[in-house]
Motif scaffolding. Structure first.
Motif, mmCIF file in Angstrom:
data_model
loop_
_atom_site.group_PDB
_atom_site.id
_atom_site.type_symbol
_atom_site.label_atom_id
_atom_site.label_comp_id
_atom_site.label_asym_id
_atom_site.label_seq_id
_atom_site.Cartn_x
_atom_site.Cartn_y
_atom_site.Cartn_z
ATOM 1 N N VAL A 43 0.924 -1.310 0.148
ATOM 2 C CA VAL A 43 -0.065 -0.117 0.081
ATOM 3 C C VAL A 43 0.650 1.190 -0.163
ATOM 4 O O VAL A 43 1.934 1.210 0.711
ATOM 5 C CB VAL A 43 -1.009 -0.178 1.423
ATOM 6 C CG1 VAL A 43 -1.855 1.380 1.208
ATOM 7 C CG2 VAL A 43 -1.712 -1.292 1.327
ATOM 8 N N GLY A 44 0.463 2.165 -0.848
ATOM 9 C CA GLY A 44 1.188 3.706 -0.845
ATOM 10 C C GLY A 44 0.910 4.195 -2.005
ATOM 11 O O GLY A 44 0.360 3.740 -3.071
ATOM 12 N N THR A 45 1.507 5.531 -1.870
ATOM 13 C CA THR A 45 1.401 6.416 -3.114
ATOM 14 C C THR A 45 2.728 6.770 -3.547
ATOM 15 O O THR A 45 3.727 6.471 -3.005
ATOM 16 C CB THR A 45 0.510 7.650 -3.014
ATOM 17 O OG1 THR A 45 0.935 8.187 -2.024
ATOM 18 C CG2 THR A 45 -0.961 7.276 -2.647
ATOM 19 N N GLY A 46 2.980 8.014 -4.231
ATOM 20 C CA GLY A 46 4.222 8.679 -4.694
ATOM 21 C C GLY A 46 5.068 7.413 -5.307
ATOM 22 O O GLY A 46 4.875 6.808 -6.358
ATOM 23 N N GLY A 47 6.552 7.481 -4.530
ATOM 24 C CA GLY A 47 7.247 6.360 -5.172
ATOM 25 C C GLY A 47 6.836 4.948 -4.754
ATOM 26 O O GLY A 47 7.699 4.186 -5.417
ATOM 27 N N THR A 48 5.999 4.514 -4.209
ATOM 28 C CA THR A 48 5.454 3.365 -4.173
ATOM 29 C C THR A 48 5.034 2.568 -5.594
ATOM 30 O O THR A 48 4.794 1.631 -5.945
ATOM 31 C CB THR A 48 4.373 3.049 -3.074
ATOM 32 O OG1 THR A 48 4.873 3.522 -1.817
ATOM 33 C CG2 THR A 48 3.946 1.714 -2.957
ATOM 34 N N THR A 49 4.811 3.600 -6.529
ATOM 35 C CA THR A 49 4.343 3.292 -7.729
ATOM 36 C C THR A 49 5.474 2.467 -8.459
ATOM 37 O O THR A 49 5.248 1.743 -9.358
ATOM 38 C CB THR A 49 4.009 4.679 -8.849
ATOM 39 O OG1 THR A 49 2.734 5.465 -7.934
ATOM 40 C CG2 THR A 49 3.804 4.190 -9.867
ATOM 41 N N SER A 95 1.609 7.481 -9.419
ATOM 42 C CA SER A 95 1.976 8.793 -9.382
ATOM 43 C C SER A 95 2.892 9.050 -10.860
ATOM 44 O O SER A 95 3.616 8.256 -11.283
ATOM 45 C CB SER A 95 2.880 8.735 -8.278
ATOM 46 O OG SER A 95 3.688 10.057 -8.131
ATOM 47 N N LEU A 96 2.515 10.139 -11.143
ATOM 48 C CA LEU A 96 3.194 10.501 -12.595
ATOM 49 C C LEU A 96 4.603 10.573 -12.614
ATOM 50 O O LEU A 96 5.180 10.119 -13.512
ATOM 51 C CB LEU A 96 2.435 12.112 -12.950
ATOM 52 C CG LEU A 96 3.100 12.700 -14.190
ATOM 53 C CD1 LEU A 96 2.793 11.694 -15.297
ATOM 54 C CD2 LEU A 96 2.372 13.989 -14.328
ATOM 55 N N GLY A 97 4.924 11.139 -11.717
ATOM 56 C CA GLY A 97 6.660 11.187 -11.509
ATOM 57 C C GLY A 97 7.281 9.945 -11.658
ATOM 58 O O GLY A 97 8.185 9.562 -12.386
ATOM 59 N N PRO A 98 6.978 8.916 -10.756
ATOM 60 C CA PRO A 98 7.608 7.611 -10.898
ATOM 61 C C PRO A 98 7.079 6.977 -12.524
ATOM 62 O O PRO A 98 8.059 5.994 -12.979
ATOM 63 C CB PRO A 98 6.990 6.772 -9.970
ATOM 64 C CG PRO A 98 6.853 7.685 -8.884
ATOM 65 C CD PRO A 98 6.285 8.977 -9.600
ATOM 66 N N LEU A 99 5.972 7.190 -12.988
ATOM 67 C CA LEU A 99 5.752 6.482 -14.294
ATOM 68 C C LEU A 99 6.594 7.028 -15.301
ATOM 69 O O LEU A 99 7.248 6.250 -16.095
ATOM 70 C CB LEU A 99 4.343 7.111 -14.549
ATOM 71 C CG LEU A 99 3.035 6.128 -14.063
ATOM 72 C CD1 LEU A 99 1.933 6.916 -14.486
ATOM 73 C CD2 LEU A 99 3.272 4.954 -14.953
ATOM 74 N N ARG A 100 6.664 8.507 -15.367
ATOM 75 C CA ARG A 100 7.864 9.125 -16.334
ATOM 76 C C ARG A 100 9.283 8.701 -16.062
ATOM 77 O O ARG A 100 9.979 8.252 -17.080
ATOM 78 C CB ARG A 100 7.728 10.484 -16.096
ATOM 79 C CG ARG A 100 8.465 11.297 -17.186
ATOM 80 C CD ARG A 100 9.952 11.436 -17.194
ATOM 81 N NE ARG A 100 10.459 12.241 -16.198
ATOM 82 C CZ ARG A 100 10.589 13.488 -16.343
ATOM 83 N NH1 ARG A 100 10.489 14.137 -17.484
ATOM 84 N NH2 ARG A 100 11.012 14.188 -15.239
ATOM 85 N N LEU A 117 -3.624 8.308 -13.283
ATOM 86 C CA LEU A 117 -2.440 9.542 -12.827
ATOM 87 C C LEU A 117 -2.826 10.056 -11.708
ATOM 88 O O LEU A 117 -4.083 10.675 -11.501
ATOM 89 C CB LEU A 117 -2.690 10.466 -14.104
ATOM 90 C CG LEU A 117 -1.956 9.824 -15.626
ATOM 91 C CD1 LEU A 117 -2.147 11.043 -16.410
ATOM 92 C CD2 LEU A 117 -0.656 9.490 -15.295
ATOM 93 N N THR A 118 -1.871 10.088 -10.662
ATOM 94 C CA THR A 118 -2.080 11.014 -9.657
ATOM 95 C C THR A 118 -0.681 11.888 -9.602
ATOM 96 O O THR A 118 0.378 11.579 -10.260
ATOM 97 C CB THR A 118 -2.333 10.163 -8.314
ATOM 98 O OG1 THR A 118 -1.146 9.580 -7.812
ATOM 99 C CG2 THR A 118 -3.509 9.230 -8.538
ATOM 100 N N GLY A 119 -0.531 12.626 -8.497
ATOM 101 C CA GLY A 119 0.836 13.420 -8.300
ATOM 102 C C GLY A 119 1.002 14.089 -7.038
ATOM 103 O O GLY A 119 0.058 14.269 -6.030
ATOM 104 N N GLU A 120 2.301 14.396 -6.840
ATOM 105 C CA GLU A 120 2.557 15.262 -5.731
ATOM 106 C C GLU A 120 3.570 16.463 -6.161
ATOM 107 O O GLU A 120 4.358 16.190 -6.784
ATOM 108 C CB GLU A 120 3.225 14.615 -4.590
ATOM 109 C CG GLU A 120 2.488 13.080 -4.160
ATOM 110 C CD GLU A 120 2.987 12.107 -5.199
ATOM 111 O OE1 GLU A 120 3.931 12.167 -5.915
ATOM 112 O OE2 GLU A 120 2.145 11.255 -5.142
ATOM 113 N N ARG A 121 3.171 17.646 -5.617
ATOM 114 C CA ARG A 121 3.624 18.858 -6.189
ATOM 115 C C ARG A 121 5.329 19.019 -5.450
ATOM 116 O O ARG A 121 5.160 18.986 -4.281
ATOM 117 C CB ARG A 121 3.232 19.880 -5.641
ATOM 118 C CG ARG A 121 3.789 21.324 -6.129
ATOM 119 C CD ARG A 121 3.156 22.819 -5.874
ATOM 120 N NE ARG A 121 3.824 23.783 -6.306
ATOM 121 C CZ ARG A 121 3.571 25.087 -5.987
ATOM 122 N NH1 ARG A 121 2.363 25.235 -5.430
ATOM 123 N NH2 ARG A 121 4.316 26.179 -6.333
#
Length: 213
Positions: A43-49, A95-100, A117-121
């Motif tokens: 479970v997680g968001t951000g870099g867990t992607t 999370s968009l950053g890890p996807l890219r 797609l989700t994200g963190e600023r």
């Protein structure tokens, strides 16, 4: 948590769920045999992607994007129509950053998928524009069947040179030629949704339906 600690949790039969603040460094040396022998939710968001996509690609493991307890069973999540239409496919992304960042480094094929797609600023709107543009120019979004847009934390109320986050997302996503559903309560600070499961995105009706994980 480093790779050794994550592997220890993957191997421990007493651990049934792993809450993770992930990173791309975790991918080197993951114990894939342990994942296959005893699949357990992460479970997680951000870099867990990074971890979700790697383990789905290598082991077919369903990840849980969000925070808090896992929601089991079929889910229906309401959003706002951006581009109408209906599509079916496996929900992939996060999370968009890890996807890219996974371009050329293990990003699973998104052909036939519903892209989440989700994200963190961490920077401004230009960061979101560059990340989406990179994915588009690399050709990896050409086969997606639909796009489900969740929360982009930290961008609320931000306007830069007359552009908002919605403007950037519309400029990059609404021309893909697929249904796009926005404003979904998925991502940072939101309850979990399974990633790697069959999904129906009905952007006309404003609903993302997910199969049982």
């Amino acid at each position: 948590m480093d790779t050794a600690q994550l592997n220890a949790a993957l191997r421990d039969p007493a651990v049934r769920v792993i809450a993770l603040d992930g990173d791309h460094r975790l991918l080197d040396g993951l114990d894939l045999d342990a994942v296959r022998a005893d699949p357990k939710p992460i479970v997680g968001t951000g870099g867990t992607t990074f971890v979700h996509l790697e383990l789905w690609r290598e082991c077919g493991l369903v990840g849980y994007h969000g925070e808090g307890e896992i929601r089991h069973g079929p889910l229906r999540v309401a959003g706002r129509t951006r581009v109408p239409g209906r599509a079916e496919g496996v929900l992939l992304g996060g999370s968009l950053g890890p996807l890219r960042a996974m371009l050329g480094a293990g990003l699973p094929s998104l052909d036939g998928a519903i892209l989440l797609l989700t994200g963190e600023r961490t920077q401004g709107l230009g960061q979101v524009d560059r990340q989406l543009t990179h994915l588009i120019r690399a050709g990896v979004l050409g086969g997606v069947r639909g796009v489900a847009v969740g929360r982009f934390a930290g961008f609320e109320g931000l306007v830069d040179r007359g552009w908002s986050l919605d403007d950037v997302l519309a400029d990059r996503l609404d021309t893909l030629g697929v249904p796009v559903l926005g404003a979904l309560p998925i991502g940072p600070g939101a309850p979990t949704v399974p990633v790697g499961v069959p999904a129906i995105l009905d952007a006309t009706e404003g609903v993302l339906a997910l199969a049982r994980a």
